[in-house]
Design an enzyme around this catalytic site. Structure first.
Site: not given
Ligand code: GLP
Length: 264
Positions: A151, A72, A144, A146
């Protein structure tokens, strides 16, 4: 789905062993070609990237010809912004693993209009197809549920597209910016259908803040209310968790037995 629960310091090496195993299988395959790795940003995979960098440094794996594909990208960050996912992947993954920037595919979030962004999303999908698809997609999970920036409510068959970020996600990601208001409101993200086409999915999660989302993803119903539950539909998924992230799982004992293989 293979669920591995381990100590907090073992998550990265365990996940690295999975990646090295799949890369080894690809290298031995009759249809051998350069690997295509799907790369998540966020804090969850950083230890894995360090482990893979060590494997490259001591010659256990060669990723010089590999391609990296992002999950993304934020919409609207200026080019070269340190928190753009392109910048992060160049810094955290490309430089460490020896994958040059021109072999890193990232959705283009620089468009000013929805039409421009949708055109970029379609071009990104075509690029993945031209590479022959993603061999192994590394994933984190949002609190959440995702995946990427899909989302809750995201269509399970969705393709790369523009997605509005939820306030929860913007709050979670505010730590990387000067505050909540500085976090972009939109992203271009691989869709859940795009993610499902990767040949192997590897999800990493640590910490109690992820426990509820992990339980919903692994053991809850398959529902767009928890986008990560779509993993249940995929034939080759490995989930690597620390104890805290696994705390909400009911079938821990079974996962440990299954990990022991054919021994009784
Ligand atoms: C972000 C990214 C995701 C990621 C997630 C968790 O918003 N878009 O690809 O997996 O949140 O992030 P973290 O690994 O820092 O908890």
């Amino acid at each position: 789905m293979e669920v591995i629960v381990t100590g907090p310091h073992e998550v990265a090496p365990t996940a690295a062993a999975v990646v090295l195993d799949r890369l080894g299988r690809l290298a031995r395959a009759a249809t051998r070609r350069e690997p295509v790795l799907g790369l998540a940003t966020g804090s969850s995979p950083l230890g894995l990237y360090r482990e893979l960098a060590a494997a490259v440094a001591d010659g256990r794996v060669d990723l010089a010809g590999a391609h990296g594909v992002a999950l993304d990208e934020y919409v609207g960050l200026p080019q070269g912004h340190p928190q753009s996912y392109r910048s992060i992947l160049v810094r955290e993954v490309g430089e460490r693993l020896g994958v040059p920037p021109d072999r890193l595919e990232v959705p283009d979030g620089s468009g000013d209009t929805l039409e421009e962004l949708e055109t970029a999303a379609a071009a990104f999908e075509r690029r993945i197809a031209a590479l022959g698809g993603i061999d192994l997609q590394i994933l984190g999970i949002g609190a959440n549920g995702h995946l990427g920036f899909n989302e809750p409510g995201s269509a399970l068959a969705s393709r790369t597209r523009v997605k509005r970020l939820s306030d929860r996600t913007r709050e979670d990601n505010a730590r990387f910016f000067s505050g909540f208001d500085a976090v972009p409101t939109h992203s271009v993200t691989q869709g859940l259908g795009t993610i499902l086409e990767a040949r192997t999915l590897l999800l990493l999660a640590t910490g109690e803040a992820k426990a509820r989302a992990v339980a919903a993803a692994v053991e809850g119903p398959l529902t767009s209310s928890c986008p990560a539950s779509v993993l249940q539909w995929h034939p080759d998924v490995v989930v690597v968790l620390d104890e805290a992230a696994a705390a909400g799982l009911r079938n821990r004992e079974y996962y440990a037995e299954a990990a022991a293989g054919l021994s009784r």
